[in-house]
Design a protein around this motif. Sequence first.
Motif, PDB file in Angstrom:
ATOM      1  N   LEU A 247       0.810  -1.212   0.000  1.00  0.00           N
ATOM      2  CA  LEU A 247       0.000   0.000   0.000  1.00  0.00           C
ATOM      3  C   LEU A 247       0.847   1.266   0.000  1.00  0.00           C
ATOM      4  O   LEU A 247       0.319   2.355  -0.226  1.00  0.00           O
ATOM      5  CB  LEU A 247      -0.924   0.009   1.237  1.00  0.00           C
ATOM      6  N   TRP A 248       2.131   1.129   0.306  1.00  0.00           N
ATOM      7  CA  TRP A 248       2.974   2.328   0.336  1.00  0.00           C
ATOM      8  C   TRP A 248       3.877   2.362  -0.885  1.00  0.00           C
ATOM      9  O   TRP A 248       3.846   1.476  -1.722  1.00  0.00           O
ATOM     10  CB  TRP A 248       3.735   2.432   1.644  1.00  0.00           C
ATOM     11  N   TYR A 249       4.693   3.416  -0.967  1.00  0.00           N
ATOM     12  CA  TYR A 249       5.475   3.643  -2.177  1.00  0.00           C
ATOM     13  C   TYR A 249       6.522   2.567  -2.441  1.00  0.00           C
ATOM     14  O   TYR A 249       6.777   2.224  -3.585  1.00  0.00           O
ATOM     15  CB  TYR A 249       6.215   4.991  -2.092  1.00  0.00           C
ATOM     16  N   GLU A 250       7.162   2.044  -1.395  1.00  0.00           N
ATOM     17  CA  GLU A 250       8.385   1.265  -1.547  1.00  0.00           C
ATOM     18  C   GLU A 250       9.457   2.156  -2.200  1.00  0.00           C
ATOM     19  O   GLU A 250       9.189   3.294  -2.595  1.00  0.00           O
ATOM     20  CB  GLU A 250       8.175   0.000  -2.393  1.00  0.00           C
ATOM     21  N   THR A 251      10.677   1.671  -2.309  1.00  0.00           N
ATOM     22  CA  THR A 251      11.698   2.378  -3.074  1.00  0.00           C
ATOM     23  C   THR A 251      12.167   1.553  -4.266  1.00  0.00           C
ATOM     24  O   THR A 251      12.720   2.085  -5.218  1.00  0.00           O
ATOM     25  CB  THR A 251      12.923   2.743  -2.204  1.00  0.00           C
ATOM     26  N   GLN A 252      11.932   0.232  -4.202  1.00  0.00           N
ATOM     27  CA  GLN A 252      12.231  -0.603  -5.373  1.00  0.00           C
ATOM     28  C   GLN A 252      11.320  -1.816  -5.440  1.00  0.00           C
ATOM     29  O   GLN A 252      10.584  -1.975  -6.391  1.00  0.00           O
ATOM     30  CB  GLN A 252      13.702  -1.024  -5.411  1.00  0.00           C
ATOM     31  N   GLY A 253      11.352  -2.668  -4.440  1.00  0.00           N
ATOM     32  CA  GLY A 253      10.575  -3.906  -4.487  1.00  0.00           C
ATOM     33  C   GLY A 253      11.390  -5.029  -5.100  1.00  0.00           C
ATOM     34  O   GLY A 253      11.099  -5.515  -6.199  1.00  0.00           O
ATOM     35  N   LEU A 254      12.438  -5.439  -4.380  1.00  0.00           N
ATOM     36  CA  LEU A 254      13.391  -6.422  -4.903  1.00  0.00           C
ATOM     37  C   LEU A 254      12.734  -7.737  -5.315  1.00  0.00           C
ATOM     38  O   LEU A 254      13.175  -8.391  -6.258  1.00  0.00           O
ATOM     39  CB  LEU A 254      14.472  -6.705  -3.858  1.00  0.00           C
ATOM     40  N   VAL A 255      11.695  -8.123  -4.602  1.00  0.00           N
ATOM     41  CA  VAL A 255      11.093  -9.434  -4.854  1.00  0.00           C
ATOM     42  C   VAL A 255      10.518  -9.533  -6.265  1.00  0.00           C
ATOM     43  O   VAL A 255      10.490 -10.618  -6.859  1.00  0.00           O
ATOM     44  CB  VAL A 255      10.013  -9.736  -3.788  1.00  0.00           C
ATOM     45  N   VAL A 256      10.099  -8.407  -6.847  1.00  0.00           N
ATOM     46  CA  VAL A 256       9.565  -8.434  -8.220  1.00  0.00           C
ATOM     47  C   VAL A 256      10.679  -8.775  -9.203  1.00  0.00           C
ATOM     48  O   VAL A 256      10.481  -9.558 -10.139  1.00  0.00           O
ATOM     49  CB  VAL A 256       8.918  -7.074  -8.569  1.00  0.00           C
ATOM     50  N   ALA A 257      11.862  -8.201  -8.975  1.00  0.00           N
ATOM     51  CA  ALA A 257      13.006  -8.524  -9.829  1.00  0.00           C
ATOM     52  C   ALA A 257      13.440  -9.977  -9.621  1.00  0.00           C
ATOM     53  O   ALA A 257      13.810 -10.664 -10.585  1.00  0.00           O
ATOM     54  CB  ALA A 257      14.161  -7.580  -9.527  1.00  0.00           C
ATOM     55  N   GLU A 258      13.387 -10.460  -8.381  1.00  0.00           N
ATOM     56  CA  GLU A 258      13.743 -11.858  -8.110  1.00  0.00           C
ATOM     57  C   GLU A 258      12.777 -12.802  -8.823  1.00  0.00           C
ATOM     58  O   GLU A 258      13.189 -13.826  -9.377  1.00  0.00           O
ATOM     59  CB  GLU A 258      13.735 -12.102  -6.606  1.00  0.00           C
ATOM     60  N   ALA A 259      11.500 -12.447  -8.814  1.00  0.00           N
ATOM     61  CA  ALA A 259      10.512 -13.270  -9.517  1.00  0.00           C
ATOM     62  C   ALA A 259      10.779 -13.277 -11.018  1.00  0.00           C
ATOM     63  O   ALA A 259      10.725 -14.333 -11.670  1.00  0.00           O
ATOM     64  CB  ALA A 259       9.104 -12.737  -9.232  1.00  0.00           C
ATOM     65  N   ALA A 260      11.088 -12.119 -11.579  1.00  0.00           N
ATOM     66  CA  ALA A 260      11.397 -12.038 -13.011  1.00  0.00           C
ATOM     67  C   ALA A 260      12.604 -12.894 -13.352  1.00  0.00           C
ATOM     68  O   ALA A 260      12.630 -13.553 -14.403  1.00  0.00           O
ATOM     69  CB  ALA A 260      11.650 -10.586 -13.401  1.00  0.00           C
ATOM     70  N   ALA A 261      13.612 -12.900 -12.468  1.00  0.00           N
ATOM     71  CA  ALA A 261      14.812 -13.704 -12.699  1.00  0.00           C
ATOM     72  C   ALA A 261      14.491 -15.192 -12.744  1.00  0.00           C
ATOM     73  O   ALA A 261      15.209 -15.977 -13.367  1.00  0.00           O
ATOM     74  CB  ALA A 261      15.844 -13.425 -11.602  1.00  0.00           C
ATOM     75  N   LEU A 262      13.376 -15.576 -12.108  1.00  0.00           N
ATOM     76  CA  LEU A 262      12.952 -16.982 -12.104  1.00  0.00           C
ATOM     77  C   LEU A 262      11.964 -17.287 -13.224  1.00  0.00           C
ATOM     78  O   LEU A 262      11.649 -18.452 -13.469  1.00  0.00           O
ATOM     79  CB  LEU A 262      12.305 -17.317 -10.754  1.00  0.00           C
ATOM     80  N   GLY A 263      11.452 -16.239 -13.877  1.00  0.00           N
ATOM     81  CA  GLY A 263      10.472 -16.440 -14.938  1.00  0.00           C
ATOM     82  C   GLY A 263       9.044 -16.394 -14.447  1.00  0.00           C
ATOM     83  O   GLY A 263       8.146 -16.979 -15.066  1.00  0.00           O
ATOM     84  N   ILE A 264       8.808 -15.677 -13.340  1.00  0.00           N
ATOM     85  CA  ILE A 264       7.465 -15.570 -12.758  1.00  0.00           C
ATOM     86  C   ILE A 264       6.929 -14.152 -12.986  1.00  0.00           C
ATOM     87  O   ILE A 264       7.592 -13.180 -12.614  1.00  0.00           O
ATOM     88  CB  ILE A 264       7.492 -15.877 -11.245  1.00  0.00           C
TER      89      ILE A 264
END
Length: 404
Positions: free
Chosen positions: A307-324
């Motif tokens: 619900l807040w801004y975050e500054t990056q959101g590393l888990v989204v990049a980690e998911a992309a690295a796995l193909g999710i």
Amino acid sequence: MKIIIVNDYARVTGGADQIALSSARALSAKGFDITLFSAVADKPIFMNKNIKLISTNQKDILNDPKRYRAVQQGIWNNTAAKRFSNLLEKFNPDKTVIHIHSWTKALSSSVIKVALTKKYKTVVTLHDYFTICPNGGLFNYKTNSICKKNAMSLGCILTNCDQRNYFQKQYRVIRQFVQRSFGEIPDGLKNIIYISNFSRQILEPYMPKESKQFMLSNIIDVEHSKPVDVENNNQIIMVGRTSPEKGPELFAEASRRIEQRAVIIGGGNNIEDLKKINAELEITGWLSHDQVIEHMRLGKILVLPSLWYETQGLVVAEAAALGIPAIVPDTCAARDMVIDGETGFWFNSGDVADLVTKLRTILTGSLAAKMGRAAYDLFWSNPPTHENHVAQLIKIYQKVLESD
């Protein structure tokens, strides 16, 4: 070139620590002599011949049982300032870069003031919003919504937005005032690293116009392997703590409505409340980073309901690295890492109905697998690995040393 890394902790307690310590190890592997200056050094995660740990051996302000001392230390840590000043006497300011990652949990802005006063070349990575916002998140914890007030304006100061109470907010306002007036933050910062374009857009108006500004994404620590079998995976996942600002209730409700197996890879204190929303929701509890990645490999879709801004959101990049593929809010920094409609979806922040619509769409046919493969290909076309991160970091350090 000598490098001094400043971070509250000499162990990992959050994202800033992970980046600070990972970059220290990677730089030392390149042959650089690294000095890590911290306040909390119990159970440090590493030591080697190229990394020297200097610590004040203090507690962080949250866990110090002597509350008066914690309050004073949080506002201005005299002990850290003196130790840091003594340390800098051993370094040549023309050949030394000071890289500051975190200071609000134990060190305070006193150490930054020392570096600026002694005219050392200093660069600060903005991992959060503490440079401008008293509670560090530009978030109103009472209304569970993003705060739109100008940081440290009268409206900001009078608003009871803190996670605990207004007394805590007043303390943080005092700390912020001291940080601005005496610590010279942000006005004295000459070299700034942003970790996402989204956070830069929010922070830049508050930063000094004459500062040199750099972009450097955080390190994503995922091994390059074949993409996961999204087509045959059957669970949607959320990764992280279950505190309200992270949106776990939104995730629980959306997954209940679509009757899809859902797993939160993480933990927190409000698990029973989440179970009341969705009795079938699985919550793993806290896991090591390797265990988190293994659990993520079973995911079909990652949802970041924050619900807040975050500054990056590393888990989204980690998911992309796995193909999710990922579904993220449109008011969150993680949207920088999702091409809407190609590698995942954006949804209207806080809108459970829109999140449900996006989930049902991506679960149709083979769309999840198609988007996951697109996310995977995009990530690995220019991955923010240790090697790439450090190569860019060294270039930034060289520019900082060459600056006036």
